[in-house]
Motif scaffolding. Structure first.
Motif, PDB file in Angstrom:
ATOM      1  N   ARG A  90       0.870  -1.174   0.000  1.00  0.00           N
ATOM      2  CA  ARG A  90       0.000   0.000   0.000  1.00  0.00           C
ATOM      3  C   ARG A  90       0.906   1.223   0.000  1.00  0.00           C
ATOM      4  NH1 ARG A  90      -0.599   2.723   4.860  1.00  0.00           N
ATOM      5  NH2 ARG A  90       0.611   1.844   6.557  1.00  0.00           N
ATOM      6  N   ASP A  91       0.342   2.360  -0.344  1.00  0.00           N
ATOM      7  CA  ASP A  91       1.083   3.620  -0.288  1.00  0.00           C
ATOM      8  C   ASP A  91       0.710   4.295   1.028  1.00  0.00           C
ATOM      9  OD1 ASP A  91       2.117   6.178  -0.469  1.00  0.00           O
ATOM     10  OD2 ASP A  91       1.452   6.497  -2.532  1.00  0.00           O
ATOM     11  N   ASP A 125      -1.175   7.555   0.822  1.00  0.00           N
ATOM     12  CA  ASP A 125      -2.447   7.608   0.100  1.00  0.00           C
ATOM     13  C   ASP A 125      -3.596   7.438   1.093  1.00  0.00           C
ATOM     14  OD1 ASP A 125      -4.696   7.286  -1.489  1.00  0.00           O
ATOM     15  OD2 ASP A 125      -3.767   5.824  -2.822  1.00  0.00           O
ATOM     16  N   THR A 171       2.478   7.722  -8.503  1.00  0.00           N
ATOM     17  CA  THR A 171       2.875   8.427  -7.286  1.00  0.00           C
ATOM     18  C   THR A 171       3.067   7.404  -6.184  1.00  0.00           C
ATOM     19  OG1 THR A 171       0.583   8.817  -6.642  1.00  0.00           O
ATOM     20  CG2 THR A 171       1.690  10.589  -7.846  1.00  0.00           C
ATOM     21  N   PHE A 172       4.041   7.658  -5.343  1.00  0.00           N
ATOM     22  CA  PHE A 172       4.278   6.843  -4.157  1.00  0.00           C
ATOM     23  C   PHE A 172       4.933   7.738  -3.121  1.00  0.00           C
ATOM     24  CE2 PHE A 172       6.795   4.101  -1.404  1.00  0.00           C
ATOM     25  CZ  PHE A 172       5.808   3.230  -0.965  1.00  0.00           C
ATOM     26  N   ALA A 173       4.420   7.683  -1.909  1.00  0.00           N
ATOM     27  CA  ALA A 173       4.944   8.483  -0.803  1.00  0.00           C
ATOM     28  C   ALA A 173       4.906   9.977  -1.133  1.00  0.00           C
ATOM     29  CB  ALA A 173       6.361   8.043  -0.429  1.00  0.00           C
ATOM     30  N   ALA A 213       5.020   0.394   3.800  1.00  0.00           N
ATOM     31  CA  ALA A 213       4.195   0.018   2.653  1.00  0.00           C
ATOM     32  C   ALA A 213       3.981  -1.481   2.531  1.00  0.00           C
ATOM     33  CB  ALA A 213       4.831   0.542   1.364  1.00  0.00           C
TER      34      ALA A 213
END
Length: 165
Positions: free
Chosen positions: A28-29, A32, A83-85, A117
């Protein structure tokens, strides 16, 4: 393309155990707020000058504790944006196949956001992946995976950039 994107190359790896099961990591992010989750193959950014096969082996060690694996050829490539973090990435990915005798899994040197994550790591049969009602990364994995099990590996990597869309 987002001008603030972090442009990089990355390697991912579809690793098979002796029973032809595939390692996936539940992820998971953490940044988010929607809380979406997915199952992904190990992988990450390549260091400057690092060959993709070396990166794939390094990521297997870091993310799953797999220290002994035979990393094979790149079977797929793709260009992805995500997008991540809270960061935007524009990434060229080289996706290898690998084989290992090691079935016990444990993360090693994860970065802080990776540690937040990543959840469960487990081995899946190809049929379980194909039949699962889960999100995968890459999204096309359930459709493409049987081809690397049931047929000879491609002579040249297959560009999967448009396979998800």
């Amino acid at each position: 393309m987002n001008s603030a994107a972090r442009r990089r190359q990355a390697a991912r790896v579809v690793v098979f155990d002796p029973d032809q099961r595939v390692l996936l990591i539940h992820a998971r992010d953490p940044a988010d707020p929607r809380g979406r989750t997915w199952w992904e193959i190990p992988g990450g950014g390549m260091d400057p000058g690092e060959p993709s096969a070396h990166c794939a082996a390094r990521e297997l060690a870091e993310e799953a504790g797999i220290l002994q694996a035979t990393v094979g050829p790149v079977v797929w490539t793709q260009q992805v944006q995500f997008t991540f973090a809270g960061l935007w990435f524009d990434q060229d990915e080289f996706i290898h196949v690998a084989w290992t005798e090691q079935t016990e899994l444990a993360a090693q040197r994860l970065e802080a956001f990776e540690a937040m994550a990543f959840g469960e790591r487990r081995w899946w049969t190809v049929d379980e992946i194909v039949e699962a009602d889960s999100a995968f990364l890459p999204a096309w994995l359930p459709a493409a995976l049987p081809a690397v099990v049931d047929t000879p590996l491609p002579d040249q990597p297959i560009d999967m950039t448009d396979a998800s869309g």
